[in-house]
Design a protein around this motif. Structure first.
Motif, mmCIF file in Angstrom:
data_model
loop_
_atom_site.group_PDB
_atom_site.id
_atom_site.type_symbol
_atom_site.label_atom_id
_atom_site.label_comp_id
_atom_site.label_asym_id
_atom_site.label_seq_id
_atom_site.Cartn_x
_atom_site.Cartn_y
_atom_site.Cartn_z
ATOM 1 N N LEU A 1 0.811 -1.214 0.000
ATOM 2 C CA LEU A 1 0.000 0.000 0.000
ATOM 3 C C LEU A 1 0.844 1.264 0.000
ATOM 4 C CD1 LEU A 1 -2.872 1.208 0.210
ATOM 5 C CD2 LEU A 1 -2.691 0.986 2.700
ATOM 6 N N ASN A 2 1.974 1.259 0.689
ATOM 7 C CA ASN A 2 2.700 2.519 0.879
ATOM 8 C C ASN A 2 4.136 2.510 0.380
ATOM 9 O OD1 ASN A 2 3.014 5.244 2.129
ATOM 10 N ND2 ASN A 2 4.448 4.153 3.460
ATOM 11 N N ALA A 3 4.980 1.602 0.888
ATOM 12 C CA ALA A 3 6.410 1.738 0.616
ATOM 13 C C ALA A 3 7.137 0.407 0.645
ATOM 14 C CB ALA A 3 7.055 2.683 1.631
ATOM 15 N N ILE A 4 8.120 0.313 -0.243
ATOM 16 C CA ILE A 4 9.037 -0.823 -0.297
ATOM 17 C C ILE A 4 10.451 -0.261 -0.192
ATOM 18 C CG2 ILE A 4 9.870 -2.753 -1.695
ATOM 19 C CD1 ILE A 4 7.133 -2.502 -3.226
ATOM 20 N N GLY A 5 11.277 -0.889 0.608
ATOM 21 C CA GLY A 5 12.673 -0.476 0.727
ATOM 22 C C GLY A 5 13.587 -1.652 0.481
ATOM 23 N N VAL A 6 14.516 -1.510 -0.446
ATOM 24 C CA VAL A 6 15.439 -2.587 -0.809
ATOM 25 C C VAL A 6 16.860 -2.139 -0.493
ATOM 26 C CG1 VAL A 6 16.250 -4.097 -2.671
ATOM 27 C CG2 VAL A 6 13.877 -3.264 -2.684
ATOM 28 N N GLY A 7 17.679 -3.074 -0.012
ATOM 29 C CA GLY A 7 19.065 -2.755 0.292
ATOM 30 C C GLY A 7 19.225 -2.296 1.730
ATOM 31 N N LEU A 8 19.836 -1.147 1.920
ATOM 32 C CA LEU A 8 20.077 -0.632 3.270
ATOM 33 C C LEU A 8 18.772 -0.482 4.046
ATOM 34 C CD1 LEU A 8 22.030 0.583 5.379
ATOM 35 C CD2 LEU A 8 21.681 2.798 4.278
ATOM 36 N N LEU A 9 17.713 -0.021 3.394
ATOM 37 C CA LEU A 9 16.426 0.146 4.085
ATOM 38 C C LEU A 9 15.883 -1.190 4.559
ATOM 39 C CD1 LEU A 9 14.677 2.758 1.766
ATOM 40 C CD2 LEU A 9 15.933 3.165 3.885
ATOM 41 N N GLY A 10 16.018 -2.227 3.729
ATOM 42 C CA GLY A 10 15.587 -3.547 4.143
ATOM 43 C C GLY A 10 16.410 -4.063 5.305
ATOM 44 N N ASP A 11 17.709 -3.790 5.283
ATOM 45 C CA ASP A 11 18.591 -4.212 6.368
ATOM 46 C C ASP A 11 18.207 -3.517 7.676
ATOM 47 O OD1 ASP A 11 21.150 -5.830 6.790
ATOM 48 O OD2 ASP A 11 21.711 -3.907 7.686
ATOM 49 N N ILE A 12 17.907 -2.228 7.599
ATOM 50 C CA ILE A 12 17.485 -1.487 8.795
ATOM 51 C C ILE A 12 16.194 -2.069 9.357
ATOM 52 C CG2 ILE A 12 16.618 0.729 9.637
ATOM 53 C CD1 ILE A 12 18.563 2.085 7.693
ATOM 54 N N GLY B 1 3.274 6.435 -1.333
ATOM 55 C CA GLY B 1 3.155 7.640 -0.520
ATOM 56 C C GLY B 1 4.532 8.196 -0.210
ATOM 57 N N PRO B 2 4.611 9.386 0.384
ATOM 58 C CA PRO B 2 5.906 10.067 0.522
ATOM 59 C C PRO B 2 6.826 9.553 1.613
ATOM 60 C CG PRO B 2 4.119 11.459 1.341
ATOM 61 C CD PRO B 2 3.468 10.267 0.708
ATOM 62 N N THR B 3 6.292 8.953 2.688
ATOM 63 C CA THR B 3 7.132 8.656 3.850
ATOM 64 C C THR B 3 7.117 7.175 4.197
ATOM 65 O OG1 THR B 3 5.399 8.960 5.533
ATOM 66 C CG2 THR B 3 6.588 10.929 4.788
ATOM 67 N N THR B 4 8.094 6.800 5.012
ATOM 68 C CA THR B 4 8.159 5.449 5.575
ATOM 69 C C THR B 4 8.860 5.533 6.919
ATOM 70 O OG1 THR B 4 8.758 3.142 5.089
ATOM 71 C CG2 THR B 4 10.388 4.816 4.552
ATOM 72 N N GLY B 5 8.668 4.521 7.743
ATOM 73 C CA GLY B 5 9.379 4.467 9.016
ATOM 74 C C GLY B 5 8.989 5.552 9.994
ATOM 75 N N VAL C 1 2.168 10.528 -4.773
ATOM 76 C CA VAL C 1 0.719 10.690 -4.577
ATOM 77 C C VAL C 1 0.106 9.291 -4.614
ATOM 78 C CG1 VAL C 1 -1.406 11.699 -5.502
ATOM 79 C CG2 VAL C 1 0.763 12.948 -5.681
ATOM 80 N N PRO C 2 -0.713 8.921 -3.637
ATOM 81 C CA PRO C 2 -1.132 7.519 -3.530
ATOM 82 C C PRO C 2 -2.177 7.055 -4.533
ATOM 83 C CG PRO C 2 -2.114 8.820 -1.778
ATOM 84 C CD PRO C 2 -1.143 9.727 -2.481
ATOM 85 N N ASP C 3 -2.649 7.939 -5.399
ATOM 86 C CA ASP C 3 -3.669 7.511 -6.364
ATOM 87 C C ASP C 3 -3.423 8.085 -7.756
ATOM 88 O OD1 ASP C 3 -4.252 10.140 -5.814
ATOM 89 O OD2 ASP C 3 -6.324 9.792 -5.189
ATOM 90 N N ASP C 4 -2.141 8.265 -8.120
ATOM 91 C CA ASP C 4 -1.833 8.842 -9.436
ATOM 92 C C ASP C 4 -1.440 7.792 -10.476
ATOM 93 O OD1 ASP C 4 0.671 8.139 -8.529
ATOM 94 O OD2 ASP C 4 1.591 10.102 -8.818
ATOM 95 N N GLY C 5 -1.481 6.510 -10.118
ATOM 96 C CA GLY C 5 -1.151 5.464 -11.066
ATOM 97 C C GLY C 5 0.323 5.333 -11.372
#
Length: 225
Positions: free
Chosen positions: A61-72, A125-129, A139-143
């Protein structure tokens, strides 16, 4: 997971109560962080259709983080008693030192990047964590998905990026790659740590495709003023 379940079942509307660790979706959609006020939003019944991002078997729904973000996120999951940004900052220092940036190829319909990668953030969406602004224009509904890629850098170069991510200025650093597209493909040669809306996972080589499902699920949101 609830949003993915609604999409797969073909119906329903998601009601969000802000009792999670970061509450990023609630903030993005203007849902009050007070639980009683958020419950009233559900009772009022105003609906907004938002996008999902698919990668492999995951619907996000919001955010995926790969690499350092996934490790954190993997490290933060081990200390659930600490909530929000504090958890991320505590474990980020360990990840900043230990994470090794892999070689990757990233492609969208009109862009290509080949090199090493420290961070790939793919957002609706713009933020995570609970406070990292990795895709300030999302923008969460701009396709479209908004992605931010930080190339391979050493531990000392990662600290300014972490600070910039908290300020929403990561894209202003010269070597940051910002992408906006309906899909993105990532090619890599080793398993990569990943989070999907904060849940930990592993991305398996050699290829992952991230794609938007436009306006895939309804969410109860405050009525427009």
């Amino acid at each position: 997971q609830a949003a993915a379940g609604l999409y797969r079942s073909g119906g329903g509307t998601l009601g969000i109560l802000p009792v999670g660790t970061g509450n990023d979706v609630a903030r993005t959609l203007g849902i009050p962080l007070d639980v009683r006020q958020a419950a009233q939003v559900v009772l009022d019944g105003h609906r907004r259709e938002v996008d999902l991002i698919r990668v492999g078997d995951f619907l996000v729904l919001n955010a995926i983080g790969v690499g350092l973000l996934g490790d954190i996120n993997t490290r933060a999951a081990r200390i659930k008693r600490i909530r929000g940004l504090v958890a991320y900052l505590g474990v980020a220092l360990v990840s900043l030192v230990n994470f090794e940036s892999p070689p990757v190829v990233v492609e969208t319909p009109d862009r290509r990047y080949e090199g090493t990668m420290t961070i790939l953030a793919v957002h609706g969406g713009p933020t995570t964590g609970g406070g990292f602004i990795l895709a300030p224009r999302a923008v969460p509904d701009d396709g479209l998905l908004d992605a931010t890629l930080v190339p391979g850098i050493g531990p000392f170069g990662r600290i300014p990026r972490l600070i910039a991510a908290m300020r929403g200025t990561l894209g202003e650093i010269h070597d940051t790659v910002e992408l906006r597209a309906p899909w993105l493909e990532l090619r890599f040669d080793r398993p990569l740590p990943m989070h999907v809306d904060g849940d930990i996972a592993v991305l398996e080589p050699p290829l992952a495709r991230f794609e938007v499902i436009p306006r895939a699920v309804g969410v109860f949101v405050p009525k427009p003023s």
